[in-house]
Motif scaffolding. Structure first.
Motif, PDB file in Angstrom:
ATOM      1  N   ARG B 257      42.580  47.047  44.648  1.00 15.40           N
ATOM      2  CA  ARG B 257      43.459  47.566  44.605  1.00 15.40           C
ATOM      3  C   ARG B 257      44.157  48.237  45.937  1.00 15.40           C
ATOM      4  NH1 ARG B 257      42.287  46.885  39.479  1.00 15.40           N
ATOM      5  NH2 ARG B 257      43.565  47.150  37.438  1.00 15.40           N
ATOM      6  N   GLY B 258      43.425  48.534  46.417  1.00 15.50           N
ATOM      7  CA  GLY B 258      43.175  49.226  48.122  1.00 15.50           C
ATOM      8  C   GLY B 258      42.619  49.775  48.054  1.00 15.50           C
ATOM      9  N   ILE B 259      42.111  50.970  48.302  1.00 11.57           N
ATOM     10  CA  ILE B 259      41.870  52.053  47.847  1.00 11.57           C
ATOM     11  C   ILE B 259      40.656  52.164  48.700  1.00 11.57           C
ATOM     12  CG2 ILE B 259      41.222  54.208  46.817  1.00 11.57           C
ATOM     13  CD1 ILE B 259      43.473  53.430  44.121  1.00 11.57           C
ATOM     14  N   PRO B 260      41.163  53.104  49.982  1.00 12.61           N
ATOM     15  CA  PRO B 260      39.429  52.593  50.082  1.00 12.61           C
ATOM     16  C   PRO B 260      38.500  53.550  49.993  1.00 12.61           C
ATOM     17  CG  PRO B 260      41.394  54.187  51.751  1.00 12.61           C
ATOM     18  CD  PRO B 260      41.587  53.429  50.818  1.00 12.61           C
ATOM     19  N   LEU B 261      37.498  53.031  49.703  1.00  9.78           N
ATOM     20  CA  LEU B 261      35.900  53.848  48.792  1.00  9.78           C
ATOM     21  C   LEU B 261      34.782  53.535  49.572  1.00  9.78           C
ATOM     22  CD1 LEU B 261      36.879  53.834  45.484  1.00  9.78           C
ATOM     23  CD2 LEU B 261      36.768  56.599  46.773  1.00  9.78           C
ATOM     24  N   PRO B 262      33.817  54.352  50.504  1.00  2.29           N
ATOM     25  CA  PRO B 262      32.607  54.027  51.271  1.00  2.29           C
ATOM     26  C   PRO B 262      31.544  53.530  49.936  1.00  2.29           C
ATOM     27  CG  PRO B 262      33.090  56.409  50.387  1.00  2.29           C
ATOM     28  CD  PRO B 262      34.575  55.666  50.633  1.00  2.29           C
ATOM     29  N   PRO B 263      31.201  53.000  50.170  1.00  2.00           N
ATOM     30  CA  PRO B 263      30.290  52.001  48.823  1.00  2.00           C
ATOM     31  C   PRO B 263      28.992  53.518  48.686  1.00  2.00           C
ATOM     32  CG  PRO B 263      29.551  51.720  51.165  1.00  2.00           C
ATOM     33  CD  PRO B 263      31.071  51.862  51.489  1.00  2.00           C
ATOM     34  N   GLY B 264      28.141  52.864  47.556  1.00  2.00           N
ATOM     35  CA  GLY B 264      27.231  53.555  47.240  1.00  2.00           C
ATOM     36  C   GLY B 264      27.232  54.427  45.967  1.00  2.00           C
ATOM     37  N   LEU B 265      28.537  54.613  45.539  1.00  2.00           N
ATOM     38  CA  LEU B 265      29.146  55.857  44.267  1.00  2.00           C
ATOM     39  C   LEU B 265      28.980  55.896  43.502  1.00  2.00           C
ATOM     40  CD1 LEU B 265      32.531  55.912  46.220  1.00  2.00           C
ATOM     41  CD2 LEU B 265      30.886  57.130  46.308  1.00  2.00           C
ATOM     42  N   LEU B 266      27.299  55.889  42.678  1.00  2.00           N
ATOM     43  CA  LEU B 266      27.201  55.685  42.009  1.00  2.00           C
ATOM     44  C   LEU B 266      27.604  56.501  40.468  1.00  2.00           C
ATOM     45  CD1 LEU B 266      23.596  53.945  43.016  1.00  2.00           C
ATOM     46  CD2 LEU B 266      25.923  53.273  42.797  1.00  2.00           C
ATOM     47  N   THR B 267      27.227  57.993  40.620  1.00  2.00           N
ATOM     48  CA  THR B 267      27.337  58.725  39.895  1.00  2.00           C
ATOM     49  C   THR B 267      29.179  58.897  39.683  1.00  2.00           C
ATOM     50  OG1 THR B 267      27.034  60.622  41.388  1.00  2.00           O
ATOM     51  CG2 THR B 267      25.557  59.257  40.015  1.00  2.00           C
ATOM     52  N   VAL B 268      29.591  60.265  38.712  1.00  2.00           N
ATOM     53  CA  VAL B 268      30.584  60.274  38.499  1.00  2.00           C
ATOM     54  C   VAL B 268      31.420  61.245  39.878  1.00  2.00           C
ATOM     55  CG1 VAL B 268      32.773  61.026  36.885  1.00  2.00           C
ATOM     56  CG2 VAL B 268      30.591  59.484  35.940  1.00  2.00           C
ATOM     57  N   GLU B 269      29.813  61.701  39.620  1.00  2.00           N
ATOM     58  CA  GLU B 269      30.583  62.852  40.689  1.00  2.00           C
ATOM     59  C   GLU B 269      30.600  62.483  41.932  1.00  2.00           C
ATOM     60  OE1 GLU B 269      28.571  62.514  38.792  1.00  2.00           O
ATOM     61  OE2 GLU B 269      29.003  64.978  37.017  1.00  2.00           O
ATOM     62  N   ALA B 270      29.767  61.283  42.167  1.00  2.00           N
ATOM     63  CA  ALA B 270      30.153  61.314  44.195  1.00  2.00           C
ATOM     64  C   ALA B 270      31.549  60.093  43.799  1.00  2.00           C
ATOM     65  CB  ALA B 270      29.238  59.777  43.840  1.00  2.00           C
ATOM     66  N   LEU B 271      32.121  59.732  43.561  1.00  2.00           N
ATOM     67  CA  LEU B 271      33.016  58.883  43.488  1.00  2.00           C
ATOM     68  C   LEU B 271      34.341  60.460  43.470  1.00  2.00           C
ATOM     69  CD1 LEU B 271      34.726  56.809  42.311  1.00  2.00           C
ATOM     70  CD2 LEU B 271      34.506  56.849  40.155  1.00  2.00           C
ATOM     71  N   ALA B 272      34.471  61.308  42.575  1.00  2.00           N
ATOM     72  CA  ALA B 272      35.242  61.396  42.640  1.00  2.00           C
ATOM     73  C   ALA B 272      35.294  62.367  43.575  1.00  2.00           C
ATOM     74  CB  ALA B 272      34.879  63.416  41.255  1.00  2.00           C
ATOM     75  N   ALA B 273      34.093  62.778  43.909  1.00  2.00           N
ATOM     76  CA  ALA B 273      34.064  63.433  46.035  1.00  2.00           C
ATOM     77  C   ALA B 273      35.012  62.605  46.201  1.00  2.00           C
ATOM     78  CB  ALA B 273      32.876  63.718  45.883  1.00  2.00           C
ATOM     79  N   ALA B 274      34.602  61.659  46.704  1.00  2.00           N
ATOM     80  CA  ALA B 274      35.058  60.535  47.629  1.00  2.00           C
ATOM     81  C   ALA B 274      36.848  60.280  47.446  1.00  2.00           C
ATOM     82  CB  ALA B 274      34.375  58.837  47.704  1.00  2.00           C
ATOM     83  N   LEU B 275      36.719  59.834  45.896  1.00  2.00           N
ATOM     84  CA  LEU B 275      38.447  60.358  45.740  1.00  2.00           C
ATOM     85  C   LEU B 275      38.915  61.629  46.612  1.00  2.00           C
ATOM     86  CD1 LEU B 275      38.654  58.310  42.646  1.00  2.00           C
ATOM     87  CD2 LEU B 275      39.584  57.494  44.431  1.00  2.00           C
ATOM     88  N   ARG B 276      38.415  62.572  45.970  1.00  2.00           N
ATOM     89  CA  ARG B 276      39.482  64.078  47.059  1.00  2.00           C
ATOM     90  C   ARG B 276      39.190  63.571  47.984  1.00  2.00           C
ATOM     91  NH1 ARG B 276      35.312  67.532  44.718  1.00  2.00           N
ATOM     92  NH2 ARG B 276      35.864  66.888  42.641  1.00  2.00           N
ATOM     93  N   CYS B 277      38.685  63.627  49.053  1.00  2.00           N
ATOM     94  CA  CYS B 277      38.104  62.535  50.310  1.00  2.00           C
ATOM     95  C   CYS B 277      39.380  62.030  50.738  1.00  2.00           C
ATOM     96  CB  CYS B 277      37.310  62.214  50.680  1.00  2.00           C
ATOM     97  SG  CYS B 277      36.179  63.771  51.286  1.00  2.00           S
ATOM     98  N   THR B 278      39.086  60.800  49.936  1.00  2.00           N
ATOM     99  CA  THR B 278      40.192  59.940  51.054  1.00  2.00           C
ATOM    100  C   THR B 278      41.907  60.218  50.568  1.00  2.00           C
ATOM    101  OG1 THR B 278      39.066  58.231  49.490  1.00  2.00           O
ATOM    102  CG2 THR B 278      41.242  57.371  49.992  1.00  2.00           C
ATOM    103  N   PHE B 279      42.410  60.864  49.443  1.00  2.00           N
ATOM    104  CA  PHE B 279      43.513  61.699  49.057  1.00  2.00           C
ATOM    105  C   PHE B 279      44.000  62.726  49.810  1.00  2.00           C
ATOM    106  CE2 PHE B 279      43.189  58.838  45.752  1.00  2.00           C
ATOM    107  CZ  PHE B 279      43.990  57.444  46.185  1.00  2.00           C
ATOM    108  N   ARG B 280      43.238  63.693  50.269  1.00  2.00           N
ATOM    109  CA  ARG B 280      43.231  64.887  50.765  1.00  2.00           C
ATOM    110  C   ARG B 280      44.457  64.662  51.999  1.00  2.00           C
ATOM    111  NH1 ARG B 280      38.797  68.110  51.717  1.00  2.00           N
ATOM    112  NH2 ARG B 280      39.181  68.288  49.406  1.00  2.00           N
TER     113      ARG B 280
END
Ligand SMILES: Nc1ncnc2c1ncn2[C@@H]1O[C@H](COP(=O)(O)OP(=O)(O)OP(=O)(O)O)[C@@H](O)[C@H]1O
Ligand SMILES: [Mg+2]
Lengths: 261, 280
Positions: B257-280
């Motif tokens: 859906r066009g949200i830029p996320l790095p590869p290798g996000l395997l846990t919910v914690e990692a995903l949440a952290a990456a999302l926080r970075c993206t939307f900062r």
């Protein structure tokens, strides 16, 4: 579990529960022989007294013990009548061709009394000794035979595993019967041949799953180092206490006196 | 590189089926598992995972090649008990691996087989039950326990021989969510706190993501070996149809859906952290 079925263990902490299973099995054997071996009425009185004392000590519910007598009711009933009609002696009454004799009544009553005692003693043993303890006891009693090449340890293992899986199989039967019932198969009524046929879809998967379990279990046991080797050690070793010695002495003394009288 | 604990060299294994047909289950496995590692082993059905696992404690011996455990060659009959003491196994079906009528007697089964003296067995049983949190149930018969509790008893049974490594063959696949959580937590704790070498066979990619190294098997070979971040999202692994960790699947759909996320996000914690970075 408030329902106490014949042959079931009744968990409690009484003197009888704490006795060594070997002593209890030995005592039960002696007590079971007494009603057959005793000749004098005093010997029988002694036997009944001893069993009665054991019943009191076991704190087993009366109702449950009486319930075990129900399991031997029909056997007792037929035995009584068998002796009743077939023992020759002084005639009491003649009922349409068959003569009831005094000896017959006495012989029948004696058989029924023996049967009841056997049932109560067997029930007392299983009420006060867990299946696990029984297994340990049997294994220990058989172990001298191991030197003669008798597979005592293996027998113990077989008993342990059988006991361990009894509840598992009951659960499985339950599940399989429920699955059949859900399909509209009635397992508890209908003509006998139909009922037998209806159990096939329960028995076949049960049998297959038992084989499956046995294979899995064999692998799991091997993985944990099980071999049929001479030096296995045990977590529990049965040890005789003073109470065991006293109990054994009492039963042996009474047994001796009861037979000698 | 940690000290090697299990090593296989050109390991091959062939089953002979009942009709006499040869089934080649392992086709040349060269693998080293270090002391204290947490390795997940994944792969499609029939890829040879269980067959490989059974070589680690001499339940199976190689048709060709060699397996060493702690420097002991498993195919040497003199080493069999020593190998089984060092590597414990926990299997899939919680009901089919408990032998005795009470929890503590079951845990004692392994040490009894190894000829450990009674007082020492007592100590080990108490300790093992403590570690898996089943002390309160020590006199219970196994059929009164839940699936997760039975598996923890099985783990205690494996621990009682004081092993260096436990191989778990799909230990959670027959458990409910709570049982699964209990077992995984115990496994992770054993590895982190006691340095136990763990080999976890699993069909669940979220479980595989817990490991620090993932081995992928296919057709009797190890086709991929590396950290979960690299392995679980590799295209050839995805091609095996094993699924993705939950977080990785969410990340993939977000990327679509066009949200830029790095590869290798395997846990919910990692995903949440990456999302926080993206939307900062
Ligand atoms: N006892 C046996 N006899 C014959 N063939 C077997 C036996 N056990 C396994 N196999 C075969 O060996 C191959 C590997 O089986 P294995 O059980 O190791 O796979 P697996 O990866 O553990 O599979 P699963 O995910 O289903 O547990 C399969 O092709 C299987 O059919
Ligand atoms: Mg498998």
């Amino acid at each position: 579990m408030n329902l106490l079925l014949p042959g079931m263990y009744f968990a409690a902490d009484t003197v009888l529960h704490r006795l060594d299973p070997r002593v209890k099995m030995g005592a039960a054997t002696v007590l079971m022989m007494l009603p057959f071996a005793a000749r004098h009425p005093l010997g029988h009185l002694l036997t009944v007294g001893l069993v009665g004392a054991a019943v009191l000590l076991s704190r087993a519910p009366w109702r449950a013990l009486l319930g075990t007598l129900r399991t031997v009711f029909w056997l007792g009933f037929f035995m009584f009548f068998f002796y009743f009609f077939t023992t020759p002696g002084r005639p009491l009454v003649a009922l349409g061709g068959v003569t009831v004799t005094l000896e017959g009544v006495l012989a029948g009553a004696l058989q029924v009394y023996r049967l009841c005692l056997l049932a109560v003693i067997a029930a007392l043993l299983t009420y006060t000794t867990s299946p696990l303890q029984l297994t340990h006891g049997l294994e220990a009693m058989l172990s001298p035979l191991a030197r003669l090449g008798f597979p005592a340890r293996e027998m113990g293992m077989v008993m342990t595993i059988s006991l361990r899986f009894v509840p598992t199989f009951f659960e499985e039967i339950e599940t399989l019967s429920r699955a059949q019932k859900a399909r509209g198969v009635d397992l508890s009524s209908g003509p006998p041949w139909q009922r037998i046929r209806n159990t096939v879809p329960v028995l076949v998967p049960l049998f297959l799953s038992a084989i499956r379990r046995a294979e899995d279990l064999a692998v799991a046991m091997e993985a944990r180092g099980f071999r049929s080797q001479p030096h296995r050690t045990r977590l529990y070793r049965l040890t005789l206490t003073r109470a065991d010695a006293i109990a054994a002495l009492i039963v042996l003394a009474c047994g001796g006196v009861g037979i000698a009288l | 590189m940690p000290i090697p604990f299990i090593q296989t060299r050109a390991l091959e294994y062939t089953y002979t089926a009942e009709d006499g047909q040869a089934i080649s289950a392992l086709r040349g496995i060269d693998l080293t598992v270090g002391r204290g590692e947490f390795v997940a082993l994944i792969g499609p059905n029939g890829s040879g995972k269980s067959t490989l696992a059974r070589h680690f404690n001499a339940l199976l011996l190689p048709t060709a090649g060699e397996v060493w455990v702690d420097g002991l060659l498993t195919s040497d009959p003199r080493h069999v008990q020593a190998v089984r003491q060092r590597v414990g196994m926990v299997f899939q079906n919680p009901d089919n691996q408990i032998v005795a009528g009470t929890v503590e007697e079951d845990v004692a089964f392994g040490p009894e087989n190894l000829g450990v003296p009674a007082a020492e067995i007592r100590r080990r049983v108490d300790e093992a039950l403590e570690v898996v949190g089943m002390t309160a149930y020590r006199h219970h018969p196994p059929h009164m326990l839940s699936g997760g509790q039975k598996q923890r008893v099985a783990i205690a049974g494996a621990l009682a021989t004081r092993p260096d490594c436990i191989v778990f063959d799909e230990p959670t696949s027959m458990l409910d969510a709570e049982g699964r959580r209990q077992v995984l937590q115990t496994v992770q704790r054993l590895n982190a706190e006691r340095g136990l070498t763990v080999i976890l066979i699993t069909q669940n990619m979220d479980e595989a993501a817990l490991a620090r190294r993932v081995l992928v098997m296919d057709g009797g070979r190890i086709v991929r070996d590396g950290p979960p971040e690299e392995v679980l999202e590799a295209p050839e692994v995805e091609g095996l149809g094993l699924g993705r960790p939950f977080a990785a699947e969410v990340a993939r759909r977000l990327r679509e859906r066009g949200i830029p996320l790095p590869p290798g996000l395997l846990t919910v914690e990692a995903l949440a952290a990456a999302l926080r970075c993206t939307f900062r």
